[in-house]
Scaffold this motif. Sequence first.
Motif, PDB file in Angstrom:
ATOM      1  N   LEU A  18       1.083  -1.005   0.180  1.00 46.02           N
ATOM      2  CA  LEU A  18       0.137   0.051  -0.056  1.00 46.02           C
ATOM      3  C   LEU A  18       1.067   1.368  -0.210  1.00 46.02           C
ATOM      4  O   LEU A  18       0.374   2.223  -0.347  1.00 46.02           O
ATOM      5  N   ALA A  19       1.869   0.983   0.089  1.00 51.22           N
ATOM      6  CA  ALA A  19       3.272   2.436   0.735  1.00 51.22           C
ATOM      7  C   ALA A  19       2.949   2.923  -0.739  1.00 51.22           C
ATOM      8  O   ALA A  19       3.577   4.121  -0.913  1.00 51.22           O
ATOM      9  N   ASP A  20       3.272   1.199  -2.512  1.00 52.76           N
ATOM     10  CA  ASP A  20       2.796   2.595  -3.362  1.00 52.76           C
ATOM     11  C   ASP A  20       2.042   2.611  -4.342  1.00 52.76           C
ATOM     12  O   ASP A  20       1.941   2.772  -5.219  1.00 52.76           O
ATOM     13  N   GLU A  21       1.162   2.951  -3.547  1.00 52.56           N
ATOM     14  CA  GLU A  21      -0.251   3.944  -4.155  1.00 52.56           C
ATOM     15  C   GLU A  21      -0.086   5.028  -5.083  1.00 52.56           C
ATOM     16  O   GLU A  21      -0.697   4.232  -6.137  1.00 52.56           O
ATOM     17  N   ALA A  22       0.974   6.105  -4.284  1.00 50.25           N
ATOM     18  CA  ALA A  22       0.473   7.444  -5.497  1.00 50.25           C
ATOM     19  C   ALA A  22       1.476   6.661  -6.776  1.00 50.25           C
ATOM     20  O   ALA A  22       1.298   6.647  -7.986  1.00 50.25           O
ATOM     21  N   HIS A  23       2.259   5.956  -6.025  1.00 51.51           N
ATOM     22  CA  HIS A  23       3.253   5.134  -7.333  1.00 51.51           C
ATOM     23  C   HIS A  23       2.305   4.047  -8.442  1.00 51.51           C
ATOM     24  O   HIS A  23       2.453   4.404  -9.809  1.00 51.51           O
ATOM     25  N   LEU A  24       1.261   3.174  -8.470  1.00 48.34           N
ATOM     26  CA  LEU A  24       0.167   2.250  -9.214  1.00 48.34           C
ATOM     27  C   LEU A  24      -0.124   3.567  -9.744  1.00 48.34           C
ATOM     28  O   LEU A  24      -0.828   2.874 -10.804  1.00 48.34           O
ATOM     29  N   LYS A  25      -1.002   4.302  -8.758  1.00 47.63           N
ATOM     30  CA  LYS A  25      -1.778   5.878  -9.596  1.00 47.63           C
ATOM     31  C   LYS A  25      -1.090   5.645 -11.065  1.00 47.63           C
ATOM     32  O   LYS A  25      -1.557   6.261 -11.924  1.00 47.63           O
ATOM     33  N   GLY A  26      -0.059   6.222 -10.867  1.00 49.63           N
ATOM     34  CA  GLY A  26       0.568   6.659 -12.060  1.00 49.63           C
ATOM     35  C   GLY A  26       0.637   5.734 -13.077  1.00 49.63           C
ATOM     36  O   GLY A  26       1.108   6.724 -14.541  1.00 49.63           O
ATOM     37  N   PHE A  27       0.420   4.723 -13.110  1.00 47.44           N
ATOM     38  CA  PHE A  27       0.258   3.808 -14.029  1.00 47.44           C
ATOM     39  C   PHE A  27      -1.252   4.274 -14.747  1.00 47.44           C
ATOM     40  O   PHE A  27      -1.285   3.663 -16.385  1.00 47.44           O
ATOM     41  N   ASP A  28      -1.790   4.674 -14.742  1.00 41.77           N
ATOM     42  CA  ASP A  28      -3.155   5.336 -15.003  1.00 41.77           C
ATOM     43  C   ASP A  28      -2.745   5.455 -16.504  1.00 41.77           C
ATOM     44  O   ASP A  28      -3.810   5.069 -17.286  1.00 41.77           O
ATOM     45  N   ALA A  65      -9.188  -3.985  -2.903  1.00 43.71           N
ATOM     46  CA  ALA A  65     -10.738  -2.957  -2.689  1.00 43.71           C
ATOM     47  C   ALA A  65     -10.005  -1.403  -2.658  1.00 43.71           C
ATOM     48  O   ALA A  65     -10.745  -0.405  -3.043  1.00 43.71           O
ATOM     49  N   ARG A  66      -9.242  -1.395  -1.453  1.00 43.10           N
ATOM     50  CA  ARG A  66      -9.412   0.219  -1.100  1.00 43.10           C
ATOM     51  C   ARG A  66      -8.288   0.541  -2.123  1.00 43.10           C
ATOM     52  O   ARG A  66      -8.365   1.553  -2.556  1.00 43.10           O
ATOM     53  N   LEU A  67      -7.412  -0.442  -3.093  1.00 41.71           N
ATOM     54  CA  LEU A  67      -7.011   0.271  -3.457  1.00 41.71           C
ATOM     55  C   LEU A  67      -6.988  -0.290  -5.420  1.00 41.71           C
ATOM     56  O   LEU A  67      -7.483   1.621  -6.175  1.00 41.71           O
ATOM     57  N   GLN A  68      -8.448  -0.926  -5.449  1.00 42.87           N
ATOM     58  CA  GLN A  68      -9.060  -0.415  -7.113  1.00 42.87           C
ATOM     59  C   GLN A  68     -10.135   0.570  -6.985  1.00 42.87           C
ATOM     60  O   GLN A  68      -9.796   1.191  -7.848  1.00 42.87           O
ATOM     61  N   LYS A  69     -10.060   1.552  -5.989  1.00 43.88           N
ATOM     62  CA  LYS A  69     -10.909   2.529  -5.461  1.00 43.88           C
ATOM     63  C   LYS A  69     -10.576   3.768  -5.971  1.00 43.88           C
ATOM     64  O   LYS A  69     -10.665   4.774  -6.512  1.00 43.88           O
ATOM     65  N   GLN A  70      -8.639   3.708  -5.891  1.00 47.03           N
ATOM     66  CA  GLN A  70      -8.098   4.630  -6.214  1.00 47.03           C
ATOM     67  C   GLN A  70      -7.366   5.012  -7.149  1.00 47.03           C
ATOM     68  O   GLN A  70      -6.879   5.384  -8.252  1.00 47.03           O
ATOM     69  N   LEU A  71      -7.181   3.819  -7.983  1.00 46.86           N
ATOM     70  CA  LEU A  71      -7.052   3.560  -9.740  1.00 46.86           C
ATOM     71  C   LEU A  71      -8.058   3.728 -10.189  1.00 46.86           C
ATOM     72  O   LEU A  71      -9.733   2.967 -10.295  1.00 46.86           O
TER      73      LEU A  71
END
Length: 369
Positions: A195-205, A225-231
Amino acid sequence: MKIEAVTLRELHMPLVHFFETSFGRTYTRRVLLVTLHCDGLEGWGECVAGEGPWYSEEYIDGAWDVITRYLAPALLGRTPQAGREVPALLARVREHRMAKAALENAAWDAEAQDRGIPLWRLLGGTRGEIACGVSIGIQDSHAQLLQKVETELAAGYQRIKVKVKPGWDVEVLEKIRACWPEILLSCDANSAYTLADEAHLKGFDRFRLLMIEQPLWSDDFYFHARLQKQLQTAICLDEAIHGSRDAEAALELGACRIVNIKVGRVGGFSEAIAVHDVAQRFAIPVWCGGMLESGIGRAHNVALSTLSDFTLPGDVSASKRYWKEDLIEPEVEVSPQGTIAVHDRPGRGYELKKKLIEALTVRKQTLRS
Ligand code: OSB
Ligand code: MG
């Protein structure tokens, strides 16, 4: 079908090209094949467990042990009338899904031959050809990866999936998109992020991926599920889905918008069909994953991919991408349109090269009732 004997074989099969994921590199597959001998028929199945417990807790020596000690003895002398009756006979053993799948799928393989119908029809398949993608491992250089993408696109594959991990992700995706802005592209992290990579993974969008496969822990859907809401990008679960209850829980939670079905990971064809049916009820598309199978597992993946909710290209690709010579005749071939045609031949639809199988066998054991 009376199960009179069970044969296990370990084969050593060098890959044409090494395969690297976030959990490690494989040069040679140790392939575990099982044969059910019933009423003069032979049903064959492949245990897709890895060489070590890296993808999941299962591994080939463990599978060999649990099959010889517990699973094969539970089948010997029994008379299941269909492949779908096998899970109940193995249910006393907890987990060990890849080991169970090898035996159950071998029973379906025998049943299809016995009834003289194609395995894919027995499974409930509805399509005469399946759509194919490729999974491209981590390479020694970006140039080598781009070269591979180019080769696979030229061969006609409909979707490119690349393995990613921290340090081999954004730059790789950027370079692929710079060359091929419009292709169907996805990535698979095999649980390499947190989860510490959330911002990084958002960058994949910004790469407009079809999906990102199993970004977080292999046993999780809650945080996915938490991450999916952010992506914006759809998450696809692979490792975390062990069966239809997992699929239902994950989809209710919103942990993913796509499901990868691997028949070994979920414990056999019966459970794979059940996962497929749950996804379909949720209007979630599925695709068939791969575990670097030999022709036997590959033929079974082709058959499974004919079910109606397999609407996305799978990781079921041509034999020659993996092996100098595969164990089946004909080998699995992919058309220039990126499809595999299924045949109306009875059973798995591919003959076995018994001499080659014997030549590659490094250990063999037969258990009798
Ligand atoms: O995560 O899908 C995966 C191979 C071994 C273990 C896990 C995975 C894979 C692949 C390869 O991606 C798929 C294939 O080409 O068989
Ligand atoms: Mg995967």
